[in-house]
Design an enzyme around this catalytic site. Structure first.
Site, PDB file in Angstrom:
ATOM      1  N   ASP A 148       0.826  -1.210   0.000  1.00  0.00           N
ATOM      2  CA  ASP A 148       0.000   0.000   0.000  1.00  0.00           C
ATOM      3  C   ASP A 148       0.869   1.273   0.000  1.00  0.00           C
ATOM      4  OD1 ASP A 148      -2.397   1.384   0.059  1.00  0.00           O
ATOM      5  OD2 ASP A 148      -3.160   0.402   1.850  1.00  0.00           O
ATOM      6  N   GLU A 181      -1.067   1.813  -5.039  1.00  0.00           N
ATOM      7  CA  GLU A 181      -0.898   3.248  -4.743  1.00  0.00           C
ATOM      8  C   GLU A 181      -2.021   4.059  -5.375  1.00  0.00           C
ATOM      9  OE1 GLU A 181      -0.622   4.010  -8.087  1.00  0.00           O
ATOM     10  OE2 GLU A 181       0.667   5.685  -7.490  1.00  0.00           O
ATOM     11  N   TRP A 182      -3.130   3.377  -5.630  1.00  0.00           N
ATOM     12  CA  TRP A 182      -4.419   4.003  -5.993  1.00  0.00           C
ATOM     13  C   TRP A 182      -4.406   4.719  -7.349  1.00  0.00           C
ATOM     14  CZ3 TRP A 182      -2.596   6.788  -1.208  1.00  0.00           C
ATOM     15  CH2 TRP A 182      -2.588   5.931  -0.108  1.00  0.00           C
ATOM     16  N   GLY A 183      -3.387   4.451  -8.148  1.00  0.00           N
ATOM     17  CA  GLY A 183      -3.337   5.096  -9.465  1.00  0.00           C
ATOM     18  C   GLY A 183      -2.779   6.507  -9.430  1.00  0.00           C
ATOM     19  N   ASP A 184      -2.377   6.982  -8.240  1.00  0.00           N
ATOM     20  CA  ASP A 184      -1.934   8.374  -8.120  1.00  0.00           C
ATOM     21  C   ASP A 184      -0.715   8.688  -8.984  1.00  0.00           C
ATOM     22  OD1 ASP A 184      -3.934   8.546  -6.324  1.00  0.00           O
ATOM     23  OD2 ASP A 184      -2.712   9.182  -4.620  1.00  0.00           O
ATOM     24  N   ASN A 185       0.187   7.721  -9.111  1.00  0.00           N
ATOM     25  CA  ASN A 185       1.426   7.943  -9.861  1.00  0.00           C
ATOM     26  C   ASN A 185       1.441   7.143 -11.164  1.00  0.00           C
ATOM     27  OD1 ASN A 185       3.165   9.599  -7.818  1.00  0.00           O
ATOM     28  ND2 ASN A 185       2.206   7.952  -6.644  1.00  0.00           N
ATOM     29  N   ASP A 203     -10.206   3.448  -3.240  1.00  0.00           N
ATOM     30  CA  ASP A 203     -10.965   2.267  -2.805  1.00  0.00           C
ATOM     31  C   ASP A 203     -12.347   2.167  -3.426  1.00  0.00           C
ATOM     32  OD1 ASP A 203      -8.781   1.948  -1.278  1.00  0.00           O
ATOM     33  OD2 ASP A 203      -9.831   1.860   0.641  1.00  0.00           O
TER      34      ASP A 203
HETATM   35  C1  GAL Z   1      -6.111   1.344   1.441  1.00  0.00           C
HETATM   36  C2  GAL Z   1      -6.273   0.322   0.347  1.00  0.00           C
HETATM   37  C3  GAL Z   1      -7.352  -0.651   0.754  1.00  0.00           C
HETATM   38  C4  GAL Z   1      -6.958  -1.308   2.047  1.00  0.00           C
HETATM   39  C5  GAL Z   1      -6.688  -0.259   3.110  1.00  0.00           C
HETATM   40  C6  GAL Z   1      -6.114  -0.859   4.395  1.00  0.00           C
HETATM   41  O1  GAL Z   1      -5.113   2.246   1.115  1.00  0.00           O
HETATM   42  O2  GAL Z   1      -6.582   0.956  -0.870  1.00  0.00           O
HETATM   43  O3  GAL Z   1      -7.559  -1.607  -0.261  1.00  0.00           O
HETATM   44  O4  GAL Z   1      -5.827  -2.106   1.836  1.00  0.00           O
HETATM   45  O5  GAL Z   1      -5.752   0.702   2.656  1.00  0.00           O
HETATM   46  O6  GAL Z   1      -5.829   0.094   5.354  1.00  0.00           O
END
Ligand code: GAL
Length: 400
Positions: A148, A181-185, A203
């Site tokens: 993460d 990393e959520w696609g940010d980079n 998420d």
């Molecule tokens: C977020 C992630 C989620 C989950 C969560 C746990 O950053 O996108 O899928 O893993 O953290 O804290």
């Protein structure tokens, strides 16, 4: 030569040659992750029960393989040696015993950590401990690492993920590396050399098409995610996938919406990671999740990510070229009412310029198989006709 120099050169050569593990995730990974339903409220009994359900409900047989513990499996502090410790209350037998249990069922075991100093839920992150943590995971026989991006300050994402990739490689046990990393980079631009899958967005949440804010971040429903990242298909392929997040099938949407969600994740060649409580799902949820004909679209060996063909009149039509010159087409009714849908094959030549695949059904006749209802629908010389309920889907495979 001095022993220290030999060791230094050896370590240097490991790093120069470091690459991700090849030959893993040749089709999108399939499994279960604890986060969507349980958050940090996880424990040994739950995870063993989930593993048992994989076998009893036919999930393993349908192709699901990885059981991944998300955030919350650790103690709040590392031990005196700086090693991570499994929370002794939640996991009294420790991670190796749990891994052994999961492996004894013919399944694979995954864990979560974070590139920052702490995980998103405040447990110890791997920053500065990457090689030590990777060695520990190898000793526990971990097969999959979700990594993460919380508490990372100003560090460079690509370098941080490369460090962990190299640490895993040096530890020697093949591990599927899931970049989160959520696609940010824009990991779809660099992730192929680094990991096996990368989250494309923040998420997911269990709604059809919504965005819910939580202050500094927000979570997105199924179609919000799809629309956000529909244009990155070129970066997906065997061993490197766009990850549209763990699924919300069975977590509160309607059965029709769950079916469409599952079909869309399959069309998108997204990893199929269940996020529901497998001990309590309805028959309908289970039949969606183990629909092998839909799964075969997701797991097609070409690994081509499907794309939007059209979305007129509140009908989302997506297509995905498959092995053996076959194609999958999905039709999702976005309206609030049922529709009598008609699709004239001869008026819709199919083309995927990115992969050089074309099909003109004026020139050829293909057979049509309905993958949602498991029936043959004749061939493409006659129009496809289907009644599709609101937010429901029909998905077909066409081929000779
Ligand atoms: C977020 C992630 C989620 C989950 C969560 C746990 O950053 O996108 O899928 O893993 O953290 O804290």
């Amino acid at each position: 030569m001095n022993k220290k120099i030999v060791l230094f050169l050896f370590l240097l050569s490991l790093n120069i040659n470091a690459q991700k593990f090849d030959g893993l995730a040749e089709t999108p990974p399939m499994g279960w992750n604890s986060w969507n339903t349980f958050g940090t409220d996880i424990n040994e009994k739950l995870v063993k029960d989930i593993a048992d359900q994989f076998i009893e409900l036919g999930l393993k047989d349908a192709g699901y393989e990885y059981i991944v513990l998300d955030d919350g499996w650790m103690s709040k502090e590392r031990d005196v040696n700086g090693d991570l410790v499994a929370d002794p209350i939640k996991f009294p037998s420790g991670m190796k015993v749990l891994a052994d249990y999961i492996h004894s069922k013919g399944l694979k075991f995954g864990l979560y950590n974070c590139a920052g100093s702490k995980t998103c839920a405040g447990y110890p992150g791997s920053r500065g401990h990457e090689y030590q943590d990777a060695k520990l995971y190898a000793s526990w026989e971990v097969d999959y690492l979700k990594y993460d991006w919380c508490n990372t300050g100003k560090i460079n994402a690509e370098s941080a993920y490369i460090t962990m990739r190299d640490a895993l490689k040096a530890a020697g046990r093949p591990v599927v590396f899931s970049i989160c990393e959520w696609g940010d980079n824009e990991p779809w631009k660099w992730g192929k050399e680094v990991g096996h899958l990368w989250r494309a967005t923040g998420d997911i949440i269990n709604c059809w098409d919504c965005e819910i804010g939580h202050g500094s971040w927000s979570s997105s429903g199924v179609w919000t995610i799809i629309n956000m990242r529909k244009d990155i298909r070129e970066s997906a392929g065997p061993g490197h996938w766009n990850d549209f997040d763990m699924m919300e099938v069975g977590n509160g949407m309607t059965a029709a919406e769950d079916r469409s969600h599952f079909v869309m994740w399959s069309m998108l060649a997204s990893p199929l990671i269940m996020g529901n409580d497998l001990r309590e799902m309805s028959k309908e949820t289970l039949s969606t999740l183990i629909n092998k004909e839909v799964i075969s679209v997701n797991q097609d060996k070409l690994g081509i990510q499907g794309f939007r063909f059209s979305n007129e009149n509140k009908m989302e039509i997506w297509i995905k070229p498959l092995d053996n010159n076959q194609w999958a087409l999905s039709f999702v009714n976005m309206s609030d009412d049922a529709v009598d849908f008609v699709f004239d094959w001869q008026k819709h030549p199919l083309s995927d310029d990115v992969n050089g695949r074309y099909l003109d059904l004026n020139k050829e006749v293909y057979e049509v198989r309905d993958l949602t209802h498991h029936q043959n629908l004749g061939d493409t010389s006659k129009k496809l006709k289907a009644k599709i309920a609101s937010h429901d889907v029909v998905v077909v495979r066409i081929g000779k």
